[in-house]
Design an enzyme around this catalytic site. Structure first.
Site, PDB file in Angstrom:
ATOM      1  N   GLU A  53       9.092  53.366   1.946  1.00  0.00           N
ATOM      2  CA  GLU A  53       7.631  53.456   1.868  1.00  0.00           C
ATOM      3  C   GLU A  53       6.993  52.120   1.521  1.00  0.00           C
ATOM      4  O   GLU A  53       5.766  52.011   1.417  1.00  0.00           O
ATOM      5  CB  GLU A  53       7.241  54.526   0.832  1.00  0.00           C
ATOM      6  CG  GLU A  53       7.744  55.913   1.217  1.00  0.00           C
ATOM      7  CD  GLU A  53       7.319  57.006   0.238  1.00  0.00           C
ATOM      8  OE1 GLU A  53       6.540  56.688  -0.707  1.00  0.00           O
ATOM      9  OE2 GLU A  53       7.749  58.144   0.417  1.00  0.00           O
TER      10      GLU A  53
ATOM     11  N   CYS B 231       8.454  63.444  -5.591  1.00  0.00           N
ATOM     12  CA  CYS B 231       8.774  63.138  -6.987  1.00  0.00           C
ATOM     13  C   CYS B 231       9.414  61.751  -7.114  1.00  0.00           C
ATOM     14  O   CYS B 231       9.446  61.188  -8.202  1.00  0.00           O
ATOM     15  CB  CYS B 231       9.675  64.224  -7.578  1.00  0.00           C
ATOM     16  SG  CYS B 231      11.171  64.515  -6.650  1.00  0.00           S
ATOM     17  N   HIS B 232       9.886  61.203  -5.982  1.00  0.00           N
ATOM     18  CA  HIS B 232      10.444  59.847  -6.043  1.00  0.00           C
ATOM     19  C   HIS B 232       9.363  58.803  -6.325  1.00  0.00           C
ATOM     20  O   HIS B 232       9.666  57.667  -6.673  1.00  0.00           O
ATOM     21  CB  HIS B 232      11.176  59.512  -4.723  1.00  0.00           C
ATOM     22  CG  HIS B 232      10.312  59.621  -3.496  1.00  0.00           C
ATOM     23  ND1 HIS B 232      10.070  60.824  -2.851  1.00  0.00           N
ATOM     24  CD2 HIS B 232       9.607  58.685  -2.813  1.00  0.00           C
ATOM     25  CE1 HIS B 232       9.276  60.606  -1.805  1.00  0.00           C
ATOM     26  NE2 HIS B 232       8.978  59.320  -1.764  1.00  0.00           N
TER      27      HIS B 232
ATOM     28  N   ASN C 282      12.225  69.828  -9.019  1.00  0.00           N
ATOM     29  CA  ASN C 282      11.370  69.949  -7.831  1.00  0.00           C
ATOM     30  C   ASN C 282      12.109  70.669  -6.696  1.00  0.00           C
ATOM     31  O   ASN C 282      13.118  70.176  -6.202  1.00  0.00           O
ATOM     32  CB  ASN C 282      10.986  68.523  -7.388  1.00  0.00           C
ATOM     33  CG  ASN C 282      10.137  68.516  -6.124  1.00  0.00           C
ATOM     34  OD1 ASN C 282       9.679  69.552  -5.672  1.00  0.00           O
ATOM     35  ND2 ASN C 282       9.940  67.318  -5.584  1.00  0.00           N
TER      36      ASN C 282
END
Lengths: 202, 161
Positions: free
Chosen positions: A197, A170-171, A162
């Protein structure tokens, strides 16, 4: 003769030429001669190198990739007119700072996919870009959305490469078998971002 | 692969180019010439041959800008008592008399003197920047240096050239 000229103060030439170089960069931006702008941004996951074109954000690199090599790669792949121009990336900087402070769940600047290979990989990255803040998905699911349900491993490879990590999240892609899985930019960063998050239990 | 990102090119060559322009056009105009030089370089950069000698190339551009600048200035020249001093971020007049003398040299001699003695370039590079033979570059630097010495001696005798 050389000695007489040597009486010029070295430090003054250094700082005067630095200011002059800055005005070259400002003029280049105004004249549309800046094909790629780069800047470094401090973050809790290390100093990020970000690069933008007229189309949008094209690259985010963790410090593990040496900045000078990343810039060479940009010069090679996009244009040798690569300038260090933090001002051109103010919006990106601000939004990333807000993200790391927990005040922003989505980015509102445009992306330039020029460094993402077309085809399957690109589709995987585009599908990944749509996973919302705070949730996760799986490699298999990304492969499916990219049109090849059985290509979970290939999806993992695409995500590993990425060019715009964090912003193309992408995490947020994890193995269906549990755990957080691998990450191109070291696993501790993946864990950090998922925690930030609120996507990790505990 | 041999052509670096422009940012690296600018960082590597900014000091010698600035030094050259200071000596050629003076602190008041060095900034403008510097900007013109690197913008011209930036325009041409993508089409540059990869194996080019970048230092010699950018000094060639700077030399042309300095000469154009000198011509433009000569055309505009109006005699005044005191030239208004434009504010500049350069405080580099270590030896103002010598600088004035250097700038009073004819274009080619001035460029040769600055390239050779301020930037310490080999004559092959001086020749490339001036677009002449190595012998001609050597001769210009020699002539320029001789003239400077003569001017300095006159000053020491109390006269102004």
């Amino acid at each position: 003769m050389t000695k007489e000229f040597g009486s010029m103060r070295r430090a003054d030439v250094e700082s005067a030429s630095r200011l002059a170089a800055q005005s070259v960069i400002d003029a280049a931006r105004r004249h549309g001669l800046e094909d790629v702008a780069v800047a470094t941004i401090d973050s809790p996951v290390g100093e990020l190198l970000v690069a933008g074109t007229r189309r949008g954000l094209v690259r985010v690199a963790y410090p593990d990739e040496r900045p000078d090599l990343v810039m060479e790669e940009l010069a090679e792949a996009l244009s040798p007119r690569v300038l260090e121009d933090p001002r051109a990336l103010d919006q990106v900087r601000r939004q990333l700072e807000e993200y790391f402070e927990g005040r922003r769940a989505r980015f509102e600047f445009r992306l330039d996919w020029a460094l993402a290979p077309s085809g399957f990989s690109r589709k995987v990255l585009e599908a990944t870009a749509r996973i919302p803040f705070g949730s996760v998905s799986t490699y298999g699911e990304m492969a499916k959305r990219a049109g090849s349900p059985r290509a979970a491993r290939a999806a993992g490879n695409a995500l590993h490469d990425n060019p715009i990590p964090i912003v193309v999240p992408c995490h947020r892609v994890v193995p269906s078998t549990g755990g957080i899985g691998k990450y191109g930019g070291s696993e501790w960063r993946k864990e950090f971002l998922l925690r930030l998050e609120g996507a990790l239990a505990e | 692969m041999t052509r670096p990102p422009f940012a690296a090119f600018l960082e590597e060559h900014r000091v010698p180019v600035y030094r050259f322009l200071l000596a050629s056009v003076g602190p008041g105009d060095a900034d403008d010439c510097f900007q013109e030089t690197f913008l011209a370089a930036l325009r041409a950069y993508p089409k540059l041959r990869e194996e080019s000698n970048l230092r010699a190339w950018v000094l060639t551009i700077a030399t042309r800008k300095a000469i154009d600048h000198g011509r433009a200035r000569a055309r505009r020249a109006v005699p005044v008592e005191e030239v208004p001093h434009r504010p500049t971020n350069a405080q580099v007049d270590g030896d103002p008399e010598l600088w004035r003398a250097v700038r009073a040299l004819p274009e080619r001699q001035r460029a040769a003197v600055v390239h050779r003695y301020v930037l310490d370039l080999p004559y092959a590079d001086v020749a490339r920047a001036l677009g002449c033979s190595e012998e001609a570059a050597r001769a210009s630097a020699y002539e320029g240096r001789k003239k400077l010495r003569a001017m300095r001696e006159l000053e020491h005798l109390g006269g102004r050239p």
